[in-house]
Design a protein around this motif. Structure first.
Motif, PDB file in Angstrom:
ATOM      1  N   ALA A  89       0.545  -1.050  -0.071  1.00 37.43           N
ATOM      2  CA  ALA A  89       0.084  -0.181   0.529  1.00 37.43           C
ATOM      3  C   ALA A  89       0.657   1.427  -0.074  1.00 37.43           C
ATOM      4  CB  ALA A  89      -0.765  -0.120   1.360  1.00 37.43           C
ATOM      5  N   SER A  90       2.109   1.460   0.616  1.00 34.01           N
ATOM      6  CA  SER A  90       3.127   2.189   0.880  1.00 34.01           C
ATOM      7  C   SER A  90       3.769   2.133  -0.153  1.00 34.01           C
ATOM      8  CB  SER A  90       3.447   2.630   2.665  1.00 34.01           C
ATOM      9  OG  SER A  90       4.102   1.688   2.287  1.00 34.01           O
ATOM     10  N   GLY A  91       4.472   1.436  -0.573  1.00 29.55           N
ATOM     11  CA  GLY A  91       5.278   0.560  -1.677  1.00 29.55           C
ATOM     12  C   GLY A  91       6.856   0.586  -0.986  1.00 29.55           C
ATOM     13  N   ARG A  92       6.577   0.315   0.197  1.00 26.72           N
ATOM     14  CA  ARG A  92       7.908   0.765   1.124  1.00 26.72           C
ATOM     15  C   ARG A  92       7.653  -0.945   1.955  1.00 26.72           C
ATOM     16  NH1 ARG A  92       8.221   6.452   3.908  1.00 26.72           N
ATOM     17  NH2 ARG A  92      10.575   5.633   4.447  1.00 26.72           N
ATOM     18  N   PRO A  93       9.406  -1.531   2.375  1.00 25.73           N
ATOM     19  CA  PRO A  93       9.581  -2.116   2.985  1.00 25.73           C
ATOM     20  C   PRO A  93       8.922  -2.068   4.273  1.00 25.73           C
ATOM     21  CG  PRO A  93      11.195  -1.690   2.302  1.00 25.73           C
ATOM     22  CD  PRO A  93      10.531  -0.804   2.079  1.00 25.73           C
ATOM     23  N   ALA A  94       8.276  -3.175   5.311  1.00 32.06           N
ATOM     24  CA  ALA A  94       7.128  -2.977   6.702  1.00 32.06           C
ATOM     25  C   ALA A  94       8.761  -3.395   7.590  1.00 32.06           C
ATOM     26  CB  ALA A  94       6.075  -3.968   6.243  1.00 32.06           C
ATOM     27  N   ALA A  95       9.413  -2.482   7.643  1.00 33.34           N
ATOM     28  CA  ALA A  95      10.517  -2.668   8.683  1.00 33.34           C
ATOM     29  C   ALA A  95       9.916  -2.812  10.544  1.00 33.34           C
ATOM     30  CB  ALA A  95      11.082  -1.008   8.423  1.00 33.34           C
ATOM     31  N   GLY A  96      10.846  -3.997  10.736  1.00 30.95           N
ATOM     32  CA  GLY A  96       9.838  -3.505  12.476  1.00 30.95           C
ATOM     33  C   GLY A  96       9.235  -4.153  12.696  1.00 30.95           C
ATOM     34  N   MET A  97       8.502  -5.547  11.846  1.00 30.35           N
ATOM     35  CA  MET A  97       7.236  -6.277  11.669  1.00 30.35           C
ATOM     36  C   MET A  97       8.157  -7.457  12.270  1.00 30.35           C
ATOM     37  SD  MET A  97       4.634  -7.903   9.808  1.00 30.35           S
ATOM     38  CE  MET A  97       4.414  -6.096   8.946  1.00 30.35           C
ATOM     39  N   ALA A  98       7.610  -8.106  14.067  1.00 24.77           N
ATOM     40  CA  ALA A  98       7.494  -8.837  14.177  1.00 24.77           C
ATOM     41  C   ALA A  98       7.466 -10.200  13.137  1.00 24.77           C
ATOM     42  CB  ALA A  98       7.005  -9.126  16.026  1.00 24.77           C
ATOM     43  N   VAL A  99       7.574 -11.320  13.744  1.00 21.34           N
ATOM     44  CA  VAL A  99       7.710 -12.508  12.968  1.00 21.34           C
ATOM     45  C   VAL A  99       8.232 -13.649  13.366  1.00 21.34           C
ATOM     46  CG1 VAL A  99       7.550 -14.113  10.218  1.00 21.34           C
ATOM     47  CG2 VAL A  99       8.528 -11.609  10.769  1.00 21.34           C
ATOM     48  N   ALA A 100       7.339 -14.969  13.478  1.00 19.27           N
ATOM     49  CA  ALA A 100       7.317 -16.129  14.122  1.00 19.27           C
ATOM     50  C   ALA A 100       7.416 -17.250  13.318  1.00 19.27           C
ATOM     51  CB  ALA A 100       6.913 -16.291  15.867  1.00 19.27           C
ATOM     52  N   VAL A 101       7.985 -18.344  14.170  1.00 27.77           N
ATOM     53  CA  VAL A 101       8.097 -19.369  12.942  1.00 27.77           C
ATOM     54  C   VAL A 101       7.313 -20.899  14.372  1.00 27.77           C
ATOM     55  CG1 VAL A 101       8.875 -21.733  11.547  1.00 27.77           C
ATOM     56  CG2 VAL A 101      10.261 -19.298  11.822  1.00 27.77           C
ATOM     57  N   ARG A 102       6.774 -21.205  13.613  1.00 27.86           N
ATOM     58  CA  ARG A 102       5.376 -22.366  14.369  1.00 27.86           C
ATOM     59  C   ARG A 102       5.944 -23.591  13.831  1.00 27.86           C
ATOM     60  NH1 ARG A 102       2.456 -21.158  18.883  1.00 27.86           N
ATOM     61  NH2 ARG A 102       1.847 -18.976  19.308  1.00 27.86           N
ATOM     62  N   THR A 103       6.735 -24.760  14.274  1.00 29.88           N
ATOM     63  CA  THR A 103       5.930 -26.532  14.484  1.00 29.88           C
ATOM     64  C   THR A 103       5.707 -26.973  15.152  1.00 29.88           C
ATOM     65  OG1 THR A 103       8.661 -25.537  13.724  1.00 29.88           O
ATOM     66  CG2 THR A 103       8.159 -27.822  14.096  1.00 29.88           C
ATOM     67  N   ALA A 104       5.181 -27.871  14.657  1.00 33.25           N
ATOM     68  CA  ALA A 104       3.889 -28.284  15.798  1.00 33.25           C
ATOM     69  C   ALA A 104       2.984 -27.561  16.716  1.00 33.25           C
ATOM     70  CB  ALA A 104       5.047 -29.859  16.116  1.00 33.25           C
ATOM     71  N   GLY A 105       2.721 -26.664  16.540  1.00 34.65           N
ATOM     72  CA  GLY A 105       2.929 -25.908  17.287  1.00 34.65           C
ATOM     73  C   GLY A 105       3.437 -24.965  18.205  1.00 34.65           C
ATOM     74  N   ALA A 106       4.722 -25.178  18.049  1.00 33.51           N
ATOM     75  CA  ALA A 106       5.393 -23.994  19.264  1.00 33.51           C
ATOM     76  C   ALA A 106       6.332 -23.004  18.500  1.00 33.51           C
ATOM     77  CB  ALA A 106       6.418 -25.421  20.055  1.00 33.51           C
ATOM     78  N   VAL A 107       6.458 -22.176  19.366  1.00 28.65           N
ATOM     79  CA  VAL A 107       7.648 -21.044  18.606  1.00 28.65           C
ATOM     80  C   VAL A 107       8.841 -21.770  18.473  1.00 28.65           C
ATOM     81  CG1 VAL A 107       8.249 -18.976  18.885  1.00 28.65           C
ATOM     82  CG2 VAL A 107       5.741 -19.199  19.344  1.00 28.65           C
ATOM     83  N   VAL A 108       9.136 -22.028  17.345  1.00 25.74           N
ATOM     84  CA  VAL A 108      11.087 -22.036  17.298  1.00 25.74           C
ATOM     85  C   VAL A 108      11.802 -21.252  17.257  1.00 25.74           C
ATOM     86  CG1 VAL A 108      10.044 -24.697  17.137  1.00 25.74           C
ATOM     87  CG2 VAL A 108      10.376 -22.872  15.407  1.00 25.74           C
ATOM     88  N   ALA A 109      11.618 -20.417  16.650  1.00 28.69           N
ATOM     89  CA  ALA A 109      12.299 -19.002  15.838  1.00 28.69           C
ATOM     90  C   ALA A 109      11.171 -17.909  16.158  1.00 28.69           C
ATOM     91  CB  ALA A 109      12.381 -19.163  15.106  1.00 28.69           C
ATOM     92  N   THR A 110      11.865 -16.979  16.713  1.00 31.03           N
ATOM     93  CA  THR A 110      11.486 -15.006  15.985  1.00 31.03           C
ATOM     94  C   THR A 110      12.047 -14.485  15.886  1.00 31.03           C
ATOM     95  OG1 THR A 110      12.064 -14.462  18.371  1.00 31.03           O
ATOM     96  CG2 THR A 110       9.759 -15.370  18.630  1.00 31.03           C
ATOM     97  N   ALA A 111      11.994 -13.498  15.196  1.00 32.98           N
ATOM     98  CA  ALA A 111      12.503 -12.311  14.772  1.00 32.98           C
ATOM     99  C   ALA A 111      12.288 -11.596  14.282  1.00 32.98           C
ATOM    100  CB  ALA A 111      14.170 -12.440  13.158  1.00 32.98           C
ATOM    101  N   GLU A 112      12.569 -10.425  13.815  1.00 37.87           N
ATOM    102  CA  GLU A 112      12.127  -8.598  13.352  1.00 37.87           C
ATOM    103  C   GLU A 112      12.933  -8.176  12.353  1.00 37.87           C
ATOM    104  OE1 GLU A 112      12.399  -4.153  15.095  1.00 37.87           O
ATOM    105  OE2 GLU A 112      11.476  -5.264  16.637  1.00 37.87           O
TER     106      GLU A 112
END
Length: 103
Positions: A12-35
């Motif tokens: 919508a803004s034509g820009r990267p989404a800097a500072g967004m929290a992201v998580a990876v779930r495997t079998a329902g458990a969070v195994v990694a997080t990043a921003e």
């Protein structure tokens, strides 16, 4: 093992989404997080073969910018089978999103 990366673009803004929290779930458990960094990119470590889910905290990210959004989060389920790298981009707007298998 498969190295996982993502890239989030606010279409919508034509820009990267800097500072967004992201998580990876495997079998329902969070195994990694990043921003996401200033370019909207994040590395999330290595995953074993199988099914995983990337969860993007879109609601918090949009709220911090004063933007009303329909999706409080976006969950993208995917499978890896031992390839050396998996890249899962997200194209985002307050009322829509799209994803694909990147390279």
């Amino acid at each position: 093992m498969t190295a996982l990366t993502t890239h989030v673009l606010d279409a919508a803004s034509g820009r990267p989404a800097a500072g967004m929290a992201v998580a990876v779930r495997t079998a329902g458990a969070v195994v990694a997080t990043a921003e996401t960094d200033a370019d909207g990119r994040a590395a999330l470590g290595e995953l074993g073969a199988g099914e995983h889910t990337l969860v993007f905290d879109t609601g918090t990210w949009f709220a911090a910018r004063g933007v009303e959004a329909f999706y409080p989060s976006v969950a993208v389920a995917f499978r890896v089978d031992g390839e050396p790298h998996a890249h899962v981009p997200l194209l985002l707007s307050p009322f829509a999103y799209s994803t694909y298998r990147g390279s």
